[in-house]
Write a protein that holds these residues in place. Sequence first.
Motif, PDB file in Angstrom:
ATOM      1  N   CYS A  89      30.727  51.946  30.191  1.00  0.00           N
ATOM      2  CA  CYS A  89      31.916  51.124  30.447  1.00  0.00           C
ATOM      3  C   CYS A  89      31.719  50.261  31.699  1.00  0.00           C
ATOM      4  O   CYS A  89      31.277  50.763  32.740  1.00  0.00           O
ATOM      5  CB  CYS A  89      33.106  52.050  30.638  1.00  0.00           C
ATOM      6  SG  CYS A  89      34.612  51.186  31.090  1.00  0.00           S
ATOM      7  N   PRO A 125      42.068  59.200  30.340  1.00  0.00           N
ATOM      8  CA  PRO A 125      41.571  58.423  29.199  1.00  0.00           C
ATOM      9  C   PRO A 125      42.274  58.767  27.892  1.00  0.00           C
ATOM     10  O   PRO A 125      42.446  57.922  27.032  1.00  0.00           O
ATOM     11  CB  PRO A 125      40.091  58.805  29.095  1.00  0.00           C
ATOM     12  CG  PRO A 125      39.743  59.388  30.407  1.00  0.00           C
ATOM     13  CD  PRO A 125      40.996  59.947  31.008  1.00  0.00           C
ATOM     14  N   PHE A 164      35.151  58.459  35.805  1.00  0.00           N
ATOM     15  CA  PHE A 164      33.696  58.428  35.663  1.00  0.00           C
ATOM     16  C   PHE A 164      33.014  59.017  36.886  1.00  0.00           C
ATOM     17  O   PHE A 164      32.025  59.734  36.780  1.00  0.00           O
ATOM     18  CB  PHE A 164      33.211  56.989  35.440  1.00  0.00           C
ATOM     19  CG  PHE A 164      31.754  56.917  35.081  1.00  0.00           C
ATOM     20  CD1 PHE A 164      31.350  57.123  33.779  1.00  0.00           C
ATOM     21  CD2 PHE A 164      30.799  56.662  36.049  1.00  0.00           C
ATOM     22  CE1 PHE A 164      30.006  57.070  33.437  1.00  0.00           C
ATOM     23  CE2 PHE A 164      29.456  56.615  35.724  1.00  0.00           C
ATOM     24  CZ  PHE A 164      29.062  56.818  34.419  1.00  0.00           C
ATOM     25  N   TYR A 182      34.233  58.672  26.059  1.00  0.00           N
ATOM     26  CA  TYR A 182      34.783  57.342  26.363  1.00  0.00           C
ATOM     27  C   TYR A 182      33.790  56.451  27.122  1.00  0.00           C
ATOM     28  O   TYR A 182      33.434  55.378  26.640  1.00  0.00           O
ATOM     29  CB  TYR A 182      36.060  57.474  27.202  1.00  0.00           C
ATOM     30  CG  TYR A 182      37.162  58.233  26.519  1.00  0.00           C
ATOM     31  CD1 TYR A 182      37.966  57.624  25.554  1.00  0.00           C
ATOM     32  CD2 TYR A 182      37.414  59.564  26.835  1.00  0.00           C
ATOM     33  CE1 TYR A 182      38.986  58.314  24.924  1.00  0.00           C
ATOM     34  CE2 TYR A 182      38.436  60.271  26.212  1.00  0.00           C
ATOM     35  CZ  TYR A 182      39.214  59.642  25.253  1.00  0.00           C
ATOM     36  OH  TYR A 182      40.214  60.332  24.629  1.00  0.00           O
ATOM     37  N   ARG A 215      35.130  53.065  24.820  1.00  0.00           N
ATOM     38  CA  ARG A 215      36.052  52.546  25.838  1.00  0.00           C
ATOM     39  C   ARG A 215      37.297  51.931  25.219  1.00  0.00           C
ATOM     40  O   ARG A 215      38.371  51.950  25.820  1.00  0.00           O
ATOM     41  CB  ARG A 215      35.369  51.596  26.801  1.00  0.00           C
ATOM     42  CG  ARG A 215      34.638  50.432  26.233  1.00  0.00           C
ATOM     43  CD  ARG A 215      33.890  49.740  27.378  1.00  0.00           C
ATOM     44  NE  ARG A 215      33.072  48.633  26.942  1.00  0.00           N
ATOM     45  CZ  ARG A 215      31.768  48.720  26.664  1.00  0.00           C
ATOM     46  NH1 ARG A 215      31.148  49.872  26.744  1.00  0.00           N
ATOM     47  NH2 ARG A 215      31.088  47.660  26.291  1.00  0.00           N
ATOM     48  N   ALA A 246      33.040  51.587  34.998  1.00  0.00           N
ATOM     49  CA  ALA A 246      32.582  52.911  35.435  1.00  0.00           C
ATOM     50  C   ALA A 246      32.381  53.016  36.949  1.00  0.00           C
ATOM     51  O   ALA A 246      32.750  54.015  37.559  1.00  0.00           O
ATOM     52  CB  ALA A 246      31.294  53.278  34.709  1.00  0.00           C
ATOM     53  N   CYS A 285      35.742  53.617  38.507  1.00  0.00           N
ATOM     54  CA  CYS A 285      36.681  54.490  37.794  1.00  0.00           C
ATOM     55  C   CYS A 285      36.597  55.926  38.323  1.00  0.00           C
ATOM     56  O   CYS A 285      35.533  56.532  38.320  1.00  0.00           O
ATOM     57  CB  CYS A 285      36.370  54.467  36.308  1.00  0.00           C
ATOM     58  SG  CYS A 285      37.539  55.448  35.367  1.00  0.00           S
TER      59      CYS A 285
HETATM   60  S1  SF4 Z   1      37.553  56.527  31.916  1.00  0.00           S
HETATM   61 FE1  SF4 Z   1      37.845  54.717  30.659  1.00  0.00          FE
HETATM   62  S2  SF4 Z   1      37.986  53.026  32.138  1.00  0.00           S
HETATM   63 FE2  SF4 Z   1      37.074  54.781  33.198  1.00  0.00          FE
HETATM   64  S3  SF4 Z   1      34.871  54.435  33.021  1.00  0.00           S
HETATM   65 FE3  SF4 Z   1      35.526  55.776  31.345  1.00  0.00          FE
HETATM   66  S4  SF4 Z   1      35.906  54.398  29.617  1.00  0.00           S
HETATM   67 FE4  SF4 Z   1      35.860  53.167  31.467  1.00  0.00          FE
END
Ligand code: SF4
Length: 76
Positions: free
Chosen positions: A5, A61, A14, A32, A40, A8, A11
């Motif tokens: 993503c 998520p 992540f 995800y 994602r 990431a 985030c």
């Molecule tokens: S939790 Fe969602 S927004 Fe965050 S890195 Fe993973 S996929 Fe991306």
Amino acid sequence: MADVCPSADKCPIFSGVLKGKEITSKNYRLQYCENGIVGRNNCKRWQCKNKFGKVPEQLLPNSKKTLEEIAAENNW
Ligand code: SF4
């Protein structure tokens, strides 16, 4: 290499904000963050970022809230 993503690096999911829940964090990443565009697109954080340009810090998520509910809760 996995399709990770684009959010990431900033985030908290992540980067492992779920301290003491390493297995949950790992599962989120697999399902995800490192699961390409399909992964994602299923992530509520990613959906929220795309729609509003921001994401509540605590949003997970797999949140069941709608984007409209999230916006209302945050007075957006
Ligand atoms: S939790 Fe969602 S927004 Fe965050 S890195 Fe993973 S996929 Fe991306």
